[in-house]
Design an enzyme around this catalytic site. Structure first.
Site, mmCIF file in Angstrom:
data_model
loop_
_atom_site.group_PDB
_atom_site.id
_atom_site.type_symbol
_atom_site.label_atom_id
_atom_site.label_comp_id
_atom_site.label_asym_id
_atom_site.label_seq_id
_atom_site.Cartn_x
_atom_site.Cartn_y
_atom_site.Cartn_z
ATOM 1 N N ASP A 92 0.864 -1.175 0.000
ATOM 2 C CA ASP A 92 0.000 0.000 0.000
ATOM 3 C C ASP A 92 0.907 1.232 0.000
ATOM 4 O O ASP A 92 1.508 1.561 1.021
ATOM 5 C CB ASP A 92 -0.908 0.023 1.243
ATOM 6 C CG ASP A 92 -1.997 -1.038 1.200
ATOM 7 O OD1 ASP A 92 -1.880 -1.991 0.407
ATOM 8 O OD2 ASP A 92 -2.959 -0.917 1.985
ATOM 9 N N LYS A 154 -6.913 3.486 -2.853
ATOM 10 C CA LYS A 154 -7.247 3.416 -1.430
ATOM 11 C C LYS A 154 -7.498 4.817 -0.908
ATOM 12 O O LYS A 154 -6.768 5.751 -1.251
ATOM 13 C CB LYS A 154 -6.098 2.740 -0.676
ATOM 14 C CG LYS A 154 -6.241 2.673 0.839
ATOM 15 C CD LYS A 154 -5.059 1.931 1.438
ATOM 16 C CE LYS A 154 -5.034 2.015 2.961
ATOM 17 N NZ LYS A 154 -3.864 1.307 3.536
ATOM 18 N N LYS A 184 -10.137 0.327 -1.924
ATOM 19 C CA LYS A 184 -9.964 0.024 -0.503
ATOM 20 C C LYS A 184 -10.355 1.242 0.322
ATOM 21 O O LYS A 184 -9.798 2.330 0.152
ATOM 22 C CB LYS A 184 -8.521 -0.377 -0.197
ATOM 23 C CG LYS A 184 -8.283 -0.696 1.291
ATOM 24 C CD LYS A 184 -6.875 -1.203 1.529
ATOM 25 C CE LYS A 184 -6.570 -1.356 3.018
ATOM 26 N NZ LYS A 184 -5.206 -1.857 3.284
#
Length: 236
Positions: A92, A154, A184
């Site tokens: 991430d 995300k 996400k």
């Protein structure tokens, strides 16, 4: 995109059970991983300096350029290479928000692509810090992430004072990337109601630290906090 019914069992499969608190000790990490195994999550997300770690069968997610994203691309690439060597299976990365706000889309894409190349074959999620961006900036960041080969966009680190996930941001991100990328949602998600709202908006993965608490009240009647929202303004 039409979402299927979100059950507690499915939530466990798409929740990245998260421990990113600064100052986490090895003993606290061990306790977290034992709890994760007891809960039955598929993935855990932990800080890169805590790796390698025995995730007790769970997949390991880690972060790079965290939490500000204001790192040189070469540094993010080096972090990624080290994280992969230390056993991370998903990355991430925090995008350079300054480049996003300046509309330097070629540079945003190049940064993401460099990290993509450093973790080929693994899942790459791009954290855009949506609460700190305009709608146009959110759309541009999502398009750059897709062009660079990311697998997910995300919403948040969970550490920015601007806030965490929101239904509006998730819906906008989902519309922008369609079925081509996952979305996400992370940051301030502390109730089953919030999870369901974000799922309905198009989230396909969740970053949460209070996973057990969310599951414990999964079938309880929905409640709102004092501000009239099912979201918490705090971090992970």
């Amino acid at each position: 995109m039409t979402q299927q019914n979100l059950t507690a069992e499915l939530f466990l499969k798409i929740a990245d059970h998260t421990l990113l608190a600064p100052g986490t000790t090895p003993a606290e990490l061990d306790a977290f991983l034992v709890t994760a195994a007891d809960i039955g999550v598929v993935r855990v997300c932990v800080s890169p300096a805590l790796l390698p770690a025995d995730a007790q069968g769970a997949e390991i997610v880690t972060v790079v350029g965290f939490p500000s994203g204001a790192h040189h691309t070469e540094v993010k690439v080096a972090e990624t290479v080290r994280a992969v060597a230390d056993g991370a299976q998903e990355i991430d990365m925090v995008v350079n928000r300054g480049l996003v706000r300046a509309g330097r889309w070629a540079d945003v894409e190049a940064e993401i692509r460099a990290v993509r190349e450093a973790c080929q074959g693994l899942v790459l999620k791009v954290i855009i810090e949506s609460a700190a961006l305009s709608d146009d900036e959110i759309v541009g960041a999502c398009r750059a992430a897709e062009a660079a080969g990311a697998d997910f966009v995300k919403t948040s680190t969970g550490f920015d004072p601007a806030g965490g996930a929101s239904v509006h941001a998730v819906r906008l991100m989902a519309v922008t990337v369609g079925d081509r990328l996952g979305v996400k949602a992370s940051g301030g998600i502390r109730t089953a109601t919030a999870v369901r709202e974000l799922w309905a908006a198009g989230a396909t993965r969740f970053g949460v630290s209070g996973t057990a608490a969310i599951l414990a009240e999964w079938d309880a009647p929905a409640t709102l906090n004092e501000a009239g929202s099912s979201f918490d303004s705090g971090t992970y």
